[in-house]
Design a protein around this motif. Structure first.
Motif, short mmCIF file in Angstrom:
data_model
loop_
_atom_site.label_atom_id
_atom_site.label_comp_id
_atom_site.label_asym_id
_atom_site.label_seq_id
_atom_site.Cartn_x
_atom_site.Cartn_y
_atom_site.Cartn_z
N ARG A 23 0.88 -1.68 -0.30
CA ARG A 23 0.18 0.11 -0.03
C ARG A 23 1.13 1.19 0.26
NH1 ARG A 23 -5.34 -0.73 3.45
NH2 ARG A 23 -4.92 -2.94 3.39
N ARG B 252 3.50 2.95 -8.08
CA ARG B 252 3.18 1.19 -8.86
C ARG B 252 4.51 0.71 -8.06
NH1 ARG B 252 1.77 2.73 -13.20
NH2 ARG B 252 3.41 1.62 -14.25
N ALA C 211 -4.19 -10.52 -0.28
CA ALA C 211 -3.19 -9.54 -1.43
C ALA C 211 -1.80 -9.46 -1.25
CB ALA C 211 -4.22 -8.71 -0.88
N VAL D 182 -7.92 -8.97 1.17
CA VAL D 182 -8.58 -7.06 0.21
C VAL D 182 -9.23 -7.82 -0.39
CG1 VAL D 182 -7.89 -6.01 -1.16
CG2 VAL D 182 -5.74 -6.08 0.87
N PRO E 155 -10.88 -9.00 -3.40
CA PRO E 155 -10.06 -8.53 -4.51
C PRO E 155 -11.10 -7.86 -5.96
CG PRO E 155 -11.19 -11.02 -4.76
CD PRO E 155 -11.37 -9.94 -3.09
N GLU E 156 -12.57 -7.62 -5.28
CA GLU E 156 -13.48 -6.68 -6.34
C GLU E 156 -12.95 -5.74 -6.05
OE1 GLU E 156 -17.15 -8.49 -6.07
OE2 GLU E 156 -16.31 -11.28 -7.05
N THR E 157 -13.40 -4.83 -5.00
CA THR E 157 -13.26 -3.55 -4.46
C THR E 157 -11.74 -3.07 -4.33
OG1 THR E 157 -13.23 -3.66 -2.04
CG2 THR E 157 -15.82 -4.21 -3.58
N GLY E 158 -11.12 -3.67 -3.63
CA GLY E 158 -9.69 -3.68 -3.42
C GLY E 158 -9.54 -2.87 -1.50
N GLN E 159 -10.56 -2.69 -1.08
CA GLN E 159 -10.76 -3.17 -0.29
C GLN E 159 -10.20 -3.52 0.92
OE1 GLN E 159 -12.44 0.65 1.14
NE2 GLN E 159 -12.03 1.06 -1.13
#
Ligand code: PLP
Length: 459
Positions: A194, A200, A372, A386, A388-392
């Motif tokens: 993060r 990146r 993640a 995490v 995988p769809e929302t990244g939350q």
């Protein structure tokens, strides 16, 4: 059946079982609302031995919490218990008076430093907690430099006293306490999963530390030169985040360049946890102050100390005192622990079992899209969850896995941002059979917990 004689983790009854529930209910009435572990690990403990712990209902668990990392040789190692028993008959409470066992403990601790550092380091015994060591280190650096400020890092955990809490990142625990120690500045840590700068990994050149370098060089930064920087080489409570090598080395060089005291907080990473006696050894740096505590006695008896460069030794007699600085039982078991660690080549075991643990976790990650990041060093590992769809952050899933693991006979810790990191701190002398058993329990817990989340797929 006792934990000592049982090499299987067996959960016979619901967790919490009826007797555990009885103690938990009493605890809720009698003890503080600030209690933590029983909320997520709802068991009352009868006894423990090695890697295993037995609750009052007879359920047996593999313990990957290990007294928050203190039990480096597992529970109640027989040689350490014997050493404590023998010391009990001689002398127990020694303030900071010299004793033969304390002298031996001191020698052995200084002897664990890299050779190049041994002669120039001194030792100070603090009050017997990691946080007290942190307080002592801050005072030492401030007294030496005459400067008030301290730099800490985002995600850091340094303890619960008001000075140590001021150096801690987690806002939740700080929010309700007005007037923590002033003069603390937080800078980004190399948390690449993060990135604090939102970069990146492929575009990264450790810009997190570049920012600190430029701030210290900037005559208009608004930040006076601090007394010290305090750094965890692997952030523990922050989510098991190893500093990158470049990050740690540039911090070290920066401290040298600006004459800032570098304090490494090895309360959790020390005593072999990362495969070397201290984690800083793996970064080829030489800190000015090292804080050690949790694993020093090997058996969970409290002791904390600073190892620091002699040039800092300008504090007055009595500058950092405490009634419980002379726990002779902790010294006796600490010496016995070092004997076991050397004789049984426990640090080599950390490397071997750490490899097995990481292989099992990476394997699990292949089949679990919610994982993640898998990261760690030695026998200090974390798995970040995490959605995988929302990244939350998958906080609910982390809790569900922790609960399911407990029902499967494995005790795990959860921490990090939004409590979405499963944390593992097994004993350093764990064997491959127990490690595999624990990993099987974890894999099964993932199946149960992810099934529980579907079809909503809410983290
Ligand atoms: C890195 C670090 N520093 C300091 C502390 C505080 O130690 P204690 O709880 O013994 O005060 C901890 C505790 O987890 C820690 O992990």
């Amino acid at each position: 059946m006792t934990a000592a004689h049982n090499d299987q983790s067996v959960v016979h009854r619901a967790v919490p079982g009826p007797l555990s529930q009885h103690y938990l209910d009493r605890q809720e009435i009698q003890e503080s609302n600030a209690r933590t572990y029983p909320r997520r690990l709802p068991i009352a403990v009868r006894r423990a031995s090695g890697s295993r712990l037995e609750d009052v209902d007879g359920n047996v668990y593999i313990d990957f919490l290990s007294g928050a990392g203190a039990l480096i040789l597992g529970h109640n190692h027989p040689e350490l218990v014997d050493a404590v028993r023998r010391q009990l008959d001689d002398f127990v409470h020694g303030l900071d008076l010299p004793t033969p066992i304390k002298a031996e403990f001191t020698n052995r601790q200084l002897g664990m430093l890299p050779e190049a550092m041994r002669d120039r380091m001194k030792l100070h015994f603090c009050g017997p907690t990691g946080a007290n060591g942190v307080e002592a280190a801050i005072k030492l650096a401030k007294i030496h430099t005459g400067r008030p400020g301290i730099i800490s890092f985002q995600g850091a955990f340094h303890g619960s006293t008001t000075g140590a809490l001021a150096l801690t990142g987690d806002l939740e625990n700080k929010r309700d306490v007005p007037d923590l120690m002033p003069g603390v500045q937080f800078f980004p840590y190399s948390y690449c999963a993060r990135c604090p700068l939102g970069l990146r990994p492929d575009t990264c050149s450790t810009n997190c530390v570049t920012y600190l370098e430029r701030t210290l060089a900037d005559s208009h930064s608004g930040m006076p030169k601090p007394a010290a920087m305090i750094l965890e080489l692997v952030q523990g409570e922050g989510g098991t985040i190893p500093a990158t090598r470049e990050f740690a080395r540039r911090i070290w060089k920066l401290c040298r360049k600006h004459d800032i005291v570098l304090i490494v907080d090895e309360v959790q990473t020390g005593c072999g946890r990362t495969g070397t006696w201290f984690a800083f050894e793996q970064y080829d740096i030489e800190p000015d102050v090292i804080i050690a505590s949790k694993g020093l006695s090997g058996i969970g008896l409290p002791v904390a100390l600073l190892l620091y460069d002699r040039r800092l030794d300008g504090w007055r007699p009595g500058a950092h005192i405490g009634t419980f600085r002379g726990n002779q039982l902790a010294f006796a078991s600490g010496v016995a622990a070092l004997d076991v660690i050397e004789r049984e080549r426990v640090l080599e075991n950390v490397a071997q079992q750490g490899k097995l643990l990481s292989e099992r976790l990476f394997e699990l990650a292949k089949f679990t899209p919610w994982i993640a990041d898998v990261r760690g060093v030695g026998l200090m590992w974390g798995v970040e969850l995490v959605n995988p769809e929302t990244g939350q952050s998958a906080t609910k899933l982390a809790r569900a896995v922790q609960a399911a693991a407990l029902r499967n006979g494995l005790i795990l810790e959860v921490g990090g941002r939004d409590d979405c990191v499963l944390r593992m701190l097994p004993p350093l002398n764990i064997d491959a059979h127990t490690m595999n058993e624990a990993m099987d329990a974890l894999a099964e817990a993932f199946v149960t917990a992810t099934e529980g989340l579907n079809p909503e797929r809410k983290g």
